[in-house]
Design an enzyme around this catalytic site. Sequence first.
Site, PDB file in Angstrom:
ATOM      1  N   CYS A  71      -0.219   1.646  -0.936  1.00  0.00           N
ATOM      2  CA  CYS A  71      -1.332   2.434  -0.401  1.00  0.00           C
ATOM      3  C   CYS A  71      -2.174   2.960  -1.556  1.00  0.00           C
ATOM      4  O   CYS A  71      -1.652   3.529  -2.516  1.00  0.00           O
ATOM      5  CB  CYS A  71      -0.745   3.554   0.450  1.00  0.00           C
ATOM      6  SG  CYS A  71      -1.443   5.157   0.191  1.00  0.00           S
ATOM      7  N   GLU A  72      -3.474   2.750  -1.475  1.00  0.00           N
ATOM      8  CA  GLU A  72      -4.342   3.130  -2.589  1.00  0.00           C
ATOM      9  C   GLU A  72      -4.568   4.639  -2.672  1.00  0.00           C
ATOM     10  O   GLU A  72      -5.035   5.142  -3.684  1.00  0.00           O
ATOM     11  CB  GLU A  72      -5.682   2.394  -2.507  1.00  0.00           C
ATOM     12  CG  GLU A  72      -6.586   2.819  -1.369  1.00  0.00           C
ATOM     13  CD  GLU A  72      -7.892   2.038  -1.353  1.00  0.00           C
ATOM     14  OE1 GLU A  72      -7.953   0.950  -1.956  1.00  0.00           O
ATOM     15  OE2 GLU A  72      -8.847   2.522  -0.735  1.00  0.00           O
ATOM     16  N   HIS A  73      -4.232   5.355  -1.612  1.00  0.00           N
ATOM     17  CA  HIS A  73      -4.419   6.811  -1.643  1.00  0.00           C
ATOM     18  C   HIS A  73      -3.287   7.529  -2.364  1.00  0.00           C
ATOM     19  O   HIS A  73      -3.497   8.589  -2.941  1.00  0.00           O
ATOM     20  CB  HIS A  73      -4.515   7.363  -0.216  1.00  0.00           C
ATOM     21  CG  HIS A  73      -5.669   6.813   0.552  1.00  0.00           C
ATOM     22  ND1 HIS A  73      -5.568   6.353   1.846  1.00  0.00           N
ATOM     23  CD2 HIS A  73      -6.959   6.623   0.198  1.00  0.00           C
ATOM     24  CE1 HIS A  73      -6.744   5.918   2.247  1.00  0.00           C
ATOM     25  NE2 HIS A  73      -7.599   6.064   1.275  1.00  0.00           N
ATOM     26  N   HIS A  74      -2.090   6.969  -2.300  1.00  0.00           N
ATOM     27  CA  HIS A  74      -0.925   7.648  -2.870  1.00  0.00           C
ATOM     28  C   HIS A  74      -0.131   6.789  -3.852  1.00  0.00           C
ATOM     29  O   HIS A  74       0.826   7.269  -4.449  1.00  0.00           O
ATOM     30  CB  HIS A  74       0.026   8.084  -1.743  1.00  0.00           C
ATOM     31  CG  HIS A  74      -0.600   9.029  -0.763  1.00  0.00           C
ATOM     32  ND1 HIS A  74      -1.194   8.603   0.408  1.00  0.00           N
ATOM     33  CD2 HIS A  74      -0.733  10.373  -0.786  1.00  0.00           C
ATOM     34  CE1 HIS A  74      -1.660   9.654   1.066  1.00  0.00           C
ATOM     35  NE2 HIS A  74      -1.397  10.735   0.360  1.00  0.00           N
ATOM     36  N   GLN A 112      -4.296  -0.295   4.992  1.00  0.00           N
ATOM     37  CA  GLN A 112      -3.801  -1.296   5.952  1.00  0.00           C
ATOM     38  C   GLN A 112      -4.940  -1.971   6.716  1.00  0.00           C
ATOM     39  O   GLN A 112      -4.895  -3.163   7.011  1.00  0.00           O
ATOM     40  CB  GLN A 112      -2.828  -0.615   6.926  1.00  0.00           C
ATOM     41  CG  GLN A 112      -2.092  -1.601   7.826  1.00  0.00           C
ATOM     42  CD  GLN A 112      -1.116  -0.904   8.760  1.00  0.00           C
ATOM     43  OE1 GLN A 112      -0.543   0.135   8.406  1.00  0.00           O
ATOM     44  NE2 GLN A 112      -0.920  -1.439   9.939  1.00  0.00           N
ATOM     45  N   HIS A 140       4.519   3.613   6.434  1.00  0.00           N
ATOM     46  CA  HIS A 140       3.904   4.109   5.205  1.00  0.00           C
ATOM     47  C   HIS A 140       4.797   5.169   4.583  1.00  0.00           C
ATOM     48  O   HIS A 140       5.010   6.226   5.170  1.00  0.00           O
ATOM     49  CB  HIS A 140       2.535   4.733   5.507  1.00  0.00           C
ATOM     50  CG  HIS A 140       1.480   3.722   5.858  1.00  0.00           C
ATOM     51  ND1 HIS A 140       0.369   3.499   5.080  1.00  0.00           N
ATOM     52  CD2 HIS A 140       1.390   2.867   6.901  1.00  0.00           C
ATOM     53  CE1 HIS A 140      -0.365   2.542   5.631  1.00  0.00           C
ATOM     54  NE2 HIS A 140       0.221   2.149   6.739  1.00  0.00           N
ATOM     55  N   CYS A 142       4.121   7.018   2.187  1.00  0.00           N
ATOM     56  CA  CYS A 142       3.348   8.235   1.890  1.00  0.00           C
ATOM     57  C   CYS A 142       3.347   9.183   3.089  1.00  0.00           C
ATOM     58  O   CYS A 142       3.137  10.374   2.944  1.00  0.00           O
ATOM     59  CB  CYS A 142       1.922   7.893   1.462  1.00  0.00           C
ATOM     60  SG  CYS A 142       0.997   6.949   2.679  1.00  0.00           S
TER      61      CYS A 142
HETATM   62 ZN   LIG Z   1      -0.990   6.794   1.541  1.00  0.00          ZN
END
Ligand SMILES: [Zn+2]
Length: 199
Positions: A71-74, A112, A140, A142
Amino acid sequence: MQALIKQLLAELGEDPTREGLVNTPKRVEKALKFLTSGYDANIDEVLNGALFTVDYNEMVIVKDVDFYSLCEHHLLPFFGKCHVAYIPTTKVIGLSKIPRLVDVFSRRLQVQERLTNQIANTILDTIQPLGVAVVMEATHLCMSMRGVEKQNSVAVTSAMLGTFRSNPKTRSEFLELIKLRATSVRETSASVDFACIND
Ligand SMILES: [Zn+2]
């Protein structure tokens, strides 16, 4: 990269020189390079030699393809199953290439929804089928590790193109064949928020 990871370990309050961590920067670099190796893959090379001309226009389904992405956010993993279907016009893709295609786009920093769309659009562009459907079901870390949602929640995204979008019968035939664990399917193109909570 190793110097950065060593610094990160120190910032986390760890001692990067202790025995268990001394080779960690090297290992993390190697792991991250592998997990993002999809950036270097050439789609044409991946699919080259595996496109076949056929006289067949029934639904082709490849289901339960395992995938692992970040995941690119976390920068934490999300992983699960990917289901792909298409209805060919004149060309099909060798079945073994579908999981390979899923890998190429999974081994990048992703959300995703975008991952789902990239797989669908690549198949559409490559063989111009009557339609393409991609559904991804993922856990996920995260979300589950941080307790953001219930441990067992699964995010489901879909991309329905061509006849899978325009013909509800085709779409439901596909959805019936893959028998989703989750009950609702998110239409990626219509969504503005992300499966992975953006915080
Ligand atoms: Zn994430």
